[in-house]
Enzyme design. Structure first.
Site, PDB file in Angstrom:
ATOM      1  CB  CYS A  45     -32.536  17.718 -26.380  1.00 55.65           C
ATOM      2  SG  CYS A  45     -33.690  18.758 -27.230  1.00 55.65           S
ATOM      3  CB  CYS A  50     -39.611  21.401 -25.582  1.00 55.76           C
ATOM      4  SG  CYS A  50     -39.905  19.683 -25.885  1.00 55.76           S
ATOM      5  CB  CYS A 110     -37.457  14.933 -22.673  1.00 57.88           C
ATOM      6  SG  CYS A 110     -37.326  14.094 -24.253  1.00 57.88           S
ATOM      7  CB  CYS A 158     -37.825  16.061 -31.539  1.00 57.80           C
ATOM      8  SG  CYS A 158     -38.420  14.992 -30.234  1.00 57.80           S
ATOM      9  CD  GLN A 192     -48.823  -0.183 -28.773  1.00 55.75           C
ATOM     10  OE1 GLN A 192     -48.274   0.653 -28.071  1.00 55.75           O
ATOM     11  NE2 GLN A 192     -49.994  -0.709 -28.441  1.00 55.75           N
ATOM     12  CG  PHE A 224     -59.813  -0.505 -25.950  1.00 54.64           C
ATOM     13  CD1 PHE A 224     -60.513   0.693 -26.021  1.00 54.64           C
ATOM     14  CD2 PHE A 224     -60.073  -1.365 -24.885  1.00 54.64           C
ATOM     15  CE1 PHE A 224     -61.441   1.032 -25.030  1.00 54.64           C
ATOM     16  CE2 PHE A 224     -60.997  -1.037 -23.906  1.00 54.64           C
ATOM     17  CZ  PHE A 224     -61.678   0.166 -23.965  1.00 54.64           C
ATOM     18  CG  ASP A 254     -60.131   0.966 -32.013  1.00 54.86           C
ATOM     19  OD1 ASP A 254     -59.205   0.652 -31.224  1.00 54.86           O
ATOM     20  OD2 ASP A 254     -60.328   2.134 -32.396  1.00 54.86           O
ATOM     21  CG  ASP A 308     -53.426  -1.813 -25.836  1.00 53.98           C
ATOM     22  OD1 ASP A 308     -53.061  -1.090 -24.883  1.00 53.98           O
ATOM     23  OD2 ASP A 308     -52.847  -1.816 -26.937  1.00 53.98           O
ATOM     24  CB  CYS A 362     -49.950   3.609 -22.410  1.00 53.80           C
ATOM     25  SG  CYS A 362     -51.535   4.405 -22.613  1.00 53.80           S
TER      26      CYS A 362
END
Ligand SMILES: C[S@@+](CC[C@H](N)C(=O)[O-])C[C@H]1O[C@@H](n2cnc3c(N)ncnc32)[C@H](O)[C@@H]1O
Length: 442
Positions: free
Chosen positions: A69, A75, A78, A149, A275, A304, A325, A373, A400
């Site tokens: 990229c 940016c 990444c 992107c 997700q 969640f 949630d 989660d 995550c």
């Protein structure tokens, strides 16, 4: 003017890469981004104490600096396109596999990503005067103007280009200036199913844009240019830096879009979590399914639960399903969609702030499987206390952020043992990972 005249220009060689995919040198305790082992970095040391950081002046690279990229290293999206994917995965997982082994005597299964680019189904672009793009790493106020992107879908890249040209040519005054507090548009969010079946463009404005002549003009024009099947405008406080937030107005289509996955239709409200990479999440789903099949239970408790993703995927294995949630639109959609898919099942989805209200799951925890989660910060003290006082037998903890997950697991370890765990990578080119562990009561 040379502003670093009184500082010493230092040079170090990079010896290793850490789990945040930054370069480390034995000659310095600073961390260096976008470098590789063997590179020589010249830099000034700025900041004090724990806030010290290197202001890089030049890099003598050992190997050619290859990346996909044009905006890479400018940016903040990444961080590791210059490293082969195999190395990225090794560096970002090795610290966690070590910690799980040391703290819980468990060997995590590791599953790398299959798709390395064009995997994200959602991107949020900040709008600043003459710039639409992503924030620079560690610099919230500096936007890198980007027109493509590599990790978002092809549809999103084409829509981003169209919207940039349309807004620049027809509404140059519309971008919000955070300094002078003039203008209106703060964020553009693009969401789609990656298969060009359904898509959504969401525009977040300051509140004073609502019902203005300019708004009316924009509405009549934008529907002619945007290729999104659904267009939504949101209006929030000037100071708010949350996208897709506040009062909303439907401009075209629906307030949700649909994602088809594993033979099920998932309804995603414009302002809800989903997700970001469903295919990259498959190892987590297979892991959960195998645990559910090995540990038969009658009740699923989905904490969640978002739009009811796990409830809908695994509802068929349970007699009763409960989901909780914070987001109202998610709870409504979870209920509607569960009812459509499982009309004869007993279920309840409830809006609850799981991080701050007192919780009581005593009526539902017999013969159940609990799925957790949480958002990045983890499950919070209230849930930890509730679990410790409960008689839950089986817990699946999806995360995550394996770092906050490890902290939470430390609190649970006197009562629960990790039987199995997995680390996978729905987020190539970034530092992020997804993990899941199966806990059983001791
Ligand atoms: C990582 S997402 C998981 C969502 C869902 N399990 C899925 O797979 O789509 C975390 C969820 O936590 C919810 N959340 C955040 N803070 C919360 C809180 N204080 N109480 C309850 N839910 C919360 C968010 O709305 C979001 O749906």
């Amino acid at each position: 003017m040379r502003i670093y005249d009184d500082l010493e220009l230092k040079q170090v060689q990079i010896d290793s890469i850490n789990s945040r995919l930054e370069g480390i040198s034995n000659q310095s305790n600073l961390e260096f981004r976008y470098v590789d082992i063997g590179d020589k970095v010249s830099f000034y040391e700025l900041g004090r104490g724990e806030n010290k950081y290197p202001k890089i002046q030049s890099i003598e690279r050992k190997n050619i600096f290859l990346h996909e990229c044009n905006f890479f290293s400018k940016c903040g999206g990444c961080i590791s396109q210059h490293l082969s994917y195999e190395r990225q995965f090794q560096y970002k997982t090795e610290n966690y596999t070590k910690r799980f082994k040391e703290q819980f005597a468990i060997e995590l299964e590791l599953i790398p990503a299959e798709k390395k680019f064009t995997y994200r189904n959602r991107m949020d672009f900040a709008v600043f005067p003459e710039k639409i793009g992503l924030r620079q790493m560690s610099n919230f106020r500096n936007i890198i103007d980007i027109d493509e992107c590599k990790i978002q879908s092809n549809w999103a890249n084409s829509e981003l280009k169209i919207l940039r040209t349309f807004l620049n040519e027809n509404f140059p005054e519309i971008s919000y200036n955070r300094k002078t507090e003039t203008g209106f548009l703060k964020y553009i969010t693009l969401r789609d199913d990656l298969e060009s079946k359904d898509s959504m463009s969401i525009f977040t404005f300051t509140k004073n844009f609502l019902n203005t002549e300019l708004e009316e003009k924009l509405i009549s024009e934008i529907v002619k240019y945007s290729t999104a099947q659904n267009i939504i405008f949101c209006y929030s406080r000037k100071q708010s830096e949350v996208s897709c937030d506040g009062e909303s107005k439907l401009i075209k289509g629906r307030l949700h879009y649909n994602e088809n996955f594993l033979g099920k239709n998932f309804i995603v409200p414009f302002n809800s979590f989903s997700q970001p990479n469903l295919n990259g999440f498959l190892p987590i789903i297979k892991f959960i399914e195998s645990i559910i099949l090995e540990n038969k239970a009658s009740t699923l408790i989905d904490l969640f639960c978002g739009n009811g993703f796990f409830s809908l995927l695994f509802g068929e294995y349970f007699e009763k399903v409960y989901g909780f949630d914070l987001v109202e639109s998610s709870i409504e959609i979870a209920s509607q969609n569960f009812q459509i898919n499982f009309p004869d099942k007993d279920f309840s989805f409830e809006k609850k702030d799981l991080l701050s209200v007192d919780l009581d799951f005593s009526s539902m925890n017999k013969n159940s499987i609990l799925i957790l989660d949480p958002p990045r910060n983890g499950i919070g003290k209230k849930i930890i206390d509730t679990i410790l006082q409960s008689d839950f037998e089986n817990i699946l903890y999806v995360s995550c952020n394996p770092k906050s997950q490890l902290d939470d697991l430390e609190h649970l370890k006197n009562k629960y043992k990790i039987h199995k765990g997995l680390l996978t990578d729905p987020f190539p080119q970034t530092t992020h990972l997804e993990s899941v562990v199966f806990l059983k009561r001791i």
